[in-house]
Scaffold this active site. Structure first.
Site, PDB file in Angstrom:
ATOM      1  N   CYS A 112       0.866  -1.082   0.032  1.00  0.00           N
ATOM      2  CA  CYS A 112       0.054   0.023   0.041  1.00  0.00           C
ATOM      3  C   CYS A 112       1.078   1.416   0.049  1.00  0.00           C
ATOM      4  O   CYS A 112       0.350   2.287  -0.204  1.00  0.00           O
ATOM      5  CB  CYS A 112      -0.671   0.069   1.165  1.00  0.00           C
ATOM      6  N   HIS A 240      -2.765   7.059   2.425  1.00  0.00           N
ATOM      7  CA  HIS A 240      -2.914   5.772   1.854  1.00  0.00           C
ATOM      8  C   HIS A 240      -4.707   5.764   2.459  1.00  0.00           C
ATOM      9  O   HIS A 240      -4.883   5.968   3.377  1.00  0.00           O
ATOM     10  CB  HIS A 240      -2.184   4.618   2.294  1.00  0.00           C
ATOM     11  N   ASN A 270     -10.311   0.460  -0.174  1.00  0.00           N
ATOM     12  CA  ASN A 270      -8.852   0.394  -0.176  1.00  0.00           C
ATOM     13  C   ASN A 270      -8.412  -0.283  -1.509  1.00  0.00           C
ATOM     14  O   ASN A 270      -8.397  -1.342  -1.608  1.00  0.00           O
ATOM     15  CB  ASN A 270      -8.374  -0.435   1.029  1.00  0.00           C
TER      16      ASN A 270
HETATM   17  O1  UT7 Z   1      -3.935  -1.122   3.423  1.00  0.00           O
HETATM   18  C1  UT7 Z   1      -3.314  -2.178   4.112  1.00  0.00           C
HETATM   19  C2  UT7 Z   1      -3.180  -1.913   5.772  1.00  0.00           C
HETATM   20  N1  UT7 Z   1      -4.111  -2.122   6.355  1.00  0.00           N
HETATM   21  C3  UT7 Z   1      -4.936  -1.299   7.170  1.00  0.00           C
HETATM   22  O2  UT7 Z   1      -4.540  -0.465   7.250  1.00  0.00           O
HETATM   23  C4  UT7 Z   1      -6.172  -1.954   8.039  1.00  0.00           C
HETATM   24  C5  UT7 Z   1      -6.166  -1.199   9.247  1.00  0.00           C
HETATM   25  N2  UT7 Z   1      -7.195  -1.932  10.178  1.00  0.00           N
HETATM   26  C6  UT7 Z   1      -8.421  -1.826   9.975  1.00  0.00           C
HETATM   27  O3  UT7 Z   1      -8.757  -0.738   9.146  1.00  0.00           O
HETATM   28  C7  UT7 Z   1      -9.491  -2.439  10.865  1.00  0.00           C
HETATM   29  O4  UT7 Z   1      -8.915  -3.227  11.628  1.00  0.00           O
HETATM   30  C8  UT7 Z   1     -10.393  -3.175  10.100  1.00  0.00           C
HETATM   31  C9  UT7 Z   1     -11.301  -2.357   9.134  1.00  0.00           C
HETATM   32  C10 UT7 Z   1      -9.758  -4.110   9.260  1.00  0.00           C
HETATM   33  C11 UT7 Z   1     -11.352  -3.933  10.981  1.00  0.00           C
HETATM   34  O5  UT7 Z   1     -12.142  -3.318  11.750  1.00  0.00           O
HETATM   35  P1  UT7 Z   1     -11.992  -3.403  13.408  1.00  0.00           P
HETATM   36  O6  UT7 Z   1     -12.922  -2.196  14.196  1.00  0.00           O
HETATM   37  O7  UT7 Z   1     -10.628  -3.481  13.839  1.00  0.00           O
HETATM   38  O8  UT7 Z   1     -12.940  -4.830  13.811  1.00  0.00           O
HETATM   39  P2  UT7 Z   1     -12.437  -6.046  14.054  1.00  0.00           P
HETATM   40  O9  UT7 Z   1     -11.253  -7.008  13.233  1.00  0.00           O
HETATM   41  O10 UT7 Z   1     -11.702  -5.818  15.449  1.00  0.00           O
HETATM   42  O11 UT7 Z   1     -13.490  -7.125  14.207  1.00  0.00           O
HETATM   43  C12 UT7 Z   1     -14.605  -6.724  15.198  1.00  0.00           C
HETATM   44  C13 UT7 Z   1     -15.781  -7.668  14.810  1.00  0.00           C
HETATM   45  C14 UT7 Z   1     -15.455  -8.871  15.187  1.00  0.00           C
HETATM   46  O12 UT7 Z   1     -16.529  -9.732  15.568  1.00  0.00           O
HETATM   47  P3  UT7 Z   1     -16.593 -10.216  17.189  1.00  0.00           P
HETATM   48  O13 UT7 Z   1     -15.441 -11.302  16.868  1.00  0.00           O
HETATM   49  O14 UT7 Z   1     -16.333  -8.855  17.816  1.00  0.00           O
HETATM   50  O15 UT7 Z   1     -17.967 -11.022  17.206  1.00  0.00           O
HETATM   51  C15 UT7 Z   1     -15.506  -9.554  13.687  1.00  0.00           C
HETATM   52  O16 UT7 Z   1     -15.884 -10.715  13.129  1.00  0.00           O
HETATM   53  O17 UT7 Z   1     -16.446  -7.110  13.582  1.00  0.00           O
HETATM   54  C16 UT7 Z   1     -16.531  -8.445  12.886  1.00  0.00           C
HETATM   55  N3  UT7 Z   1     -16.492  -8.186  11.640  1.00  0.00           N
HETATM   56  C17 UT7 Z   1     -17.413  -7.765  11.027  1.00  0.00           C
HETATM   57  N4  UT7 Z   1     -18.894  -7.492  11.132  1.00  0.00           N
HETATM   58  C18 UT7 Z   1     -19.594  -7.106  10.071  1.00  0.00           C
HETATM   59  C19 UT7 Z   1     -15.270  -8.210  10.725  1.00  0.00           C
HETATM   60  N5  UT7 Z   1     -15.731  -7.878   9.612  1.00  0.00           N
HETATM   61  C20 UT7 Z   1     -16.886  -7.498   9.602  1.00  0.00           C
HETATM   62  C21 UT7 Z   1     -17.948  -7.088   8.609  1.00  0.00           C
HETATM   63  N6  UT7 Z   1     -19.171  -6.802   8.854  1.00  0.00           N
HETATM   64  N7  UT7 Z   1     -17.411  -6.879   7.276  1.00  0.00           N
END
Ligand code: UT7
Length: 314
Positions: A112, A240, A270
């Protein structure tokens, strides 16, 4: 030579748009979760268009906006992490399509942060006298790496391309591309993974989020210092486009005064190495930035690599 400058930008996105509601039919997700956690409303997905098609379209637009032609180009650099072909590389394939004669042509993969790396290497080549006019392209078909049953990734990424025409400046002119601040944390490399011959992307979202929101603002500030500018003097900030919450957190920490902040992640998702030139080109096209405006570009992501520089708006 006293350096180089961006003379024009161009971008291209495939016509197919996927909304959050479209994705909610495929996986257990909803518009509310995607908008509040990531900030995305739509993303573009390529169908029947290759990575080279996307890159070529963006490059053609940048060339048209620059008033230069393919014959004026002697360096083509493509930043991408989604090239399928190993040979010819994407840059050579794009150069052949455009009719660029005998260019130095190479791909860069720092995921990225790729566009800022590519821009820096083009600037360095021009400063060293190894090139005079470059096409610098960020292009991705992230959809090739997606598992459409994995809600943690398939809602995040999109396809697209952005390009810049970069050329040498005369002796004594103020550099249009400032010194790059770049580096990586290779010991954290497994936080974003795209491996194998039929690669599927996976990431430790929270670890990358923490890194991005706690470590990157001081590095972005360093890029300003090296360009001799205070962040409060920036007219634009194009980081980014990974997550709206990350963009806003870094912008807040930088203490921007009246800079336009790129938030193209909302419309495009993204797009990895394409996200910075895509977002930058749209801001210029909409007249939200003016020629000569100082703009901070800052890429980060897989690697975990980062790179950023202050540039003057074309
Ligand atoms: O470009 C490359 C570099 N990458 C980045 O910069 C990414 C940086 N990270 C992020 O942007 C965020 O961490 C994400 C957008 C990837 C994820 O958001 P988050 O707030 O960190 O969510 P999480 O992974 O901690 O997941 C929270 C909950 C989980 O459920 P439980 O375990 O709390 O029940 C996930 O299973 O959200 C759930 N979840 C979803 N729910 C609905 C994960 N994806 C989804 C989804 N819809 N699409």
């Amino acid at each position: 030579m006293s350096g180089s400058r961006i003379v024009a930008l161009g971008h291209y996105q495939p016509p197919k748009v996927l909304s959050n509601d479209d994705l909610a039919v495929l996986v257990d997700t909803d518009d509310e979760w995607i908008r509040t956690r990531v900030g995305i409303r739509t993303r573009h997905i390529a169908e029947g268009e290759s990575l080279v098609d996307l890159a070529t379209e963006a490059a053609q637009k940048a060339l048209a906006h620059s008033g230069r032609t393919a014959e004026d180009i002697d360096l083509v650099v493509v930043a991408t992490c989604t090239a399928i072909e190993r040979s010819p590389n994407t840059a050579a394939a794009v150069a052949a399509r455009l009719g660029v004669r005998a260019p130095a042509a190479y791909d860069i993969n720092t995921v990225c942060s790729g566009f800022s790396y590519a821009l820096a290497t083009a600037d360095h080549a021009i400063r060293a006298g190894a090139a005079r006019r470059a096409l610098v392209i960020g292009a991705e078909r992230m959809s090739d790496t997606l598992d459409w049953t994995d809600r943690s990734t398939c809602v995040i990424f999109g396809d697209g391309a952005g390009a810049a025409v970069v050329e040498a400046q005369e002796e004594g002119a103020e550099p249009g591309i400032g010194p790059v601040v770049w580096g990586s944390q290779p010991e954290k490399g497994d936080a974003v993974v795209i491996t194998g011959w039929d690669p599927v992307i996976s990431q430790q979202g929270q670890a990358v989020f923490r890194w991005a929101t706690t470590q990157l603002a001081p590095l972005a500030r360093q890029a300003c210092e090296r360009a001799g500018i205070d962040p409060s003097e920036l007219r634009g900030f194009v980081p980014h486009q990974a997550n709206l919450r990350i963009i806003d957190a870094i912008a807040r920490k930088l203490g921007l005064a009246d800079a336009v902040v790129a938030r193209d992640v909302v419309d495009s998702g993204n797009t990895s190495a394409a996200s910075i030139p895509l977002a930058f080109s749209k801001l210029v096209e909409r007249g939200e930035l003016s020629p000569g405006d100082p703009v901070l570009l800052f890429g980060f992501g897989g690697g975990l690599a980062y790179a950023g520089q202050v540039v003057r708006c074309p």
